[in-house]
Each structure stands twice: as structure tokens, then as C-alpha cells.
Design a protein around this motif. Structure first.
Motif: not given
Length: 320
Positions: A2, A102-103, A138
């Protein structure tokens, strides 16, 4: 993998941004676009989720203001082994939802008021499980960064109409033709994003979401309702920002329901068929039937009471 995919996508979007700058202002415009793109990539990594949530006027809720909705997300996140994301509500009549961040440690999920009004308890759980699957896979970093940068590309291309093709010395090497090309690029910027984002992530999130919530038929039932309503109820904010369309569980834009190269989402009927096939597989491995109205649950983390159950009244929440 990813990380590599995200880096390649950002490189492509940066190159496209620079290309528009070259067509508008020549080498000078390209260098300015490069500097802007670098700054934007850095800024977007840390703030793209906030920008998208702000764009849609999302309001954060908690267990006191939206106990049922918040509780669904909390319990599903626990089942998925994810940190608790921030939970938001979008004031929109179109039933839809998306995830951002973002995460997993800095993630958020958002559902529209239309979705919370139209769907049953189980269907909301299926939708939110799908969004949590995007977080777990993700996908959200790629989705939010791409939406931000693609929006900037469209805006930069629209600026082309204010430029006259540059001077002969430096600027735009193609003159007015370059500016015209840049203007034409704008309507297709979002389309390029749609091509860059693999639609297979939706099938993957559907599958994982069904595993998280425990019943594929919850999500398939939700997709049926959302697809019908989304085709009838416009989402004005999404229409103004088409580069964000790929973030939603169902394409929020009008007139885009075909499963083709330029679509942000797979055909909804294909997704429903895959989920129903998954449910049949689960049923074959179980001694009890998997049903949409009264599904078998190995875990009671998602309450068996609530709206959509036995004709009970919808619980009170921010969508009431």
C-alpha cells in the motif's frame, strides 16, 4: 504494498499537476506547480482528512449525542481489532458514508443523516463495517490524498481561463492551445483519479466488512437501498467536488452508475451478487440459515435491539 501504491499515485498526481502548470505558464509555471505540489503533498498527508470532513460540513458526535450510531462503530471497531475512529454525521438527505484518515490511529467515519434515517440498525452496521474495512486495509490515506490533490488540479486547470497563453519568450510553449488543453483537462481531472483508484478495493472492503459485522446480507441490503436513493437524491457538495466521489460507499454523483473504466465504483448489482454469494457460502458451512432479517450472530457485540427490530421506534439520535 500500500505504501508503494500510494507513493506511485502521488507521483502521478504531482506530475499531472506540473503538466497543467506547464501548459498554463511554461517552465516557470511548471516549477511553481512543483513547489505547490510538494507543499500540498506534505500538507495533505497531515490534513486531508480534516479538509474532506470540513468540505462536507461533518459534525463530530459521541456516545451522548448519538448513542446507537456511535455504539455500532465502537463495537464493530472492537470486533475488527481497530482503534476507535472519530465518528461524524453529514447533514445530507442522500444516504451515503465514507471513511478518511492517514492511518487506523487517526481515522474517522462519516454517515449522512439520510443514511441513518433510511437504513435499519443492521444495515447501518453493514455500512459502517465496510468503512472500517477501508480503514483496516489502509485505503483511506490513498483516497483522501487523491481527493485533495485532484481537486487542486481541477482548480488550477480552471485558472487557465484567466491566462492568455503567455508571452513568446518563455511562458506557455503551446500558447493559447496550451491554455485550452489545460481548460479541457479540468473536467477530466476527477475521471483520472477514478481510473487511478482501483475499484477492487470496494469488493475487498465489502468482503471484509461482511466478516466484521458477521452477515453479508446486512451490507447487500444496505447497498440496494443506498443505490436507489442516491440515484434520486442529489448530493450538491459532491457534485461541486467530484474528485471526492471515490470516497463514498456508493457513487454520490448523478449519472454515474455504469461499471466501466471511468467509474469510481463497481456496479452495485455486482457487489450485491458477490455478497449474496458469500452469504450462501456461510450458510452452507453453518447448520443455521443466514438471514437478513434475523441473522445468526456468534458475537453479540452489535446489539440485537434497536431500530429495524420488531417494529420498534427508531432510537433518538442526531438524525431524528
Amino acid at each position: 504494498m500500500n505504501i508503494v501504491r500510494t507513493a506511485m499515485l502521488l507521483a502521478f498526481m504531482t506530475a499531472l499537476f506540473m503538466g497543467v502548470g506547464l501548459l498554463i505558464g511554461g517552465k516557470g509555471g511548471m516549477m511553481i506547480a512543483l513547489l505547490v505540489a510538494i507543499a500540498m503533498n506534505f500538507f495533505s498527508y497531515w490534513n486531508s482528512d480534516r479538509m474532506v470532513l470540513s468540505m462536507y460540513g461533518a459534525k463530530e458526535v459521541d456516545e451522548r449525542s448519538a448513542p446507537e450510531y456511535y455504539g455500532i462503530v465502537r463495537d464493530l471497531a472492537k470486533r475488527a481489532g481497530l482503534p476507535m475512529p472519530r465518528v461524524f454525521v453529514i447533514n445530507s438527505e442522500q444516504p451515503n458514508a465514507f471513511a478518511t484518515g492517514r492511518n487506523p490511529q487517526n481515522a474517522a467515519v462519516a454517515a449522512s443523516t439520510g443514511l441513518l434515517q433510511a437504513l435499519s440498525y443492521e444495515e447501518v452496521a453493514g455500512v459502517m463495517a465496510h468503512e472500517l474495512a477501508h480503514i483496516q486495509n489502509r485505503d483511506t490515506l490513498t483516497m483522501t490524498l487523491t481527493a485533495t490533490i485532484a481537486g487542486a488540479i481541477s482548480m488550477l486547470a480552471n485558472f487557465a481561463m484567466f491566462f492568455g497563453g503567455g508571452n513568446r519568450e518563455n511562458n506557455n510553449p503551446l500558447g493559447f492551445i496550451g491554455v485550452l488543453i489545460a481548460m479541457i483537462v479540468a473536467p477530466f481531472a476527477a475521471m483520472l483519479v477514478q481510473m487511478a483508484i482501483s475499484r477492487t478495493r470496494e469488493y475487498s472492503a465489502d468482503k471484509r466488512g461482511a466478516e466484521i459485522c458477521g452477515n453479508p446480507l446486512w451490507l447487500s441490503s444496505a447497498l440496494k437501498k443506498i443505490a436507489v436513493a442516491a440515484g434520486r437524491v442529489p448530493n450538491d457538495e459532491a457534485e461541486r467536488n467530484p474528485a471526492t466521489a471515490h470516497m463514498f460507499i456508493i457513487n454520490p454523483l448523478s449519472g454515474e452508475r455504469m461499471d466501466n473504466l471511468f467509474s469510481t465504483h463497481p456496479n452495485t448489482e455486482n457487489r450485491i451478487a458477490a455478497l449474496e454469494e458469500m452469504a450462501r457460502g456461510m450458510q452452507a458451512r453453518s447448520t443455521e440459515p443466514v438471514r437478513a432479517d434475523n441473522p445468526v450472530r456468534k458475537s453479540r457485540s452489535v446489539p440485537t435491539t434497536g431500530w429495524g427490530r420488531g417494529g420498534s421506534e427508531p432510537p433518538k439520535g442526531p438524525w431524528s
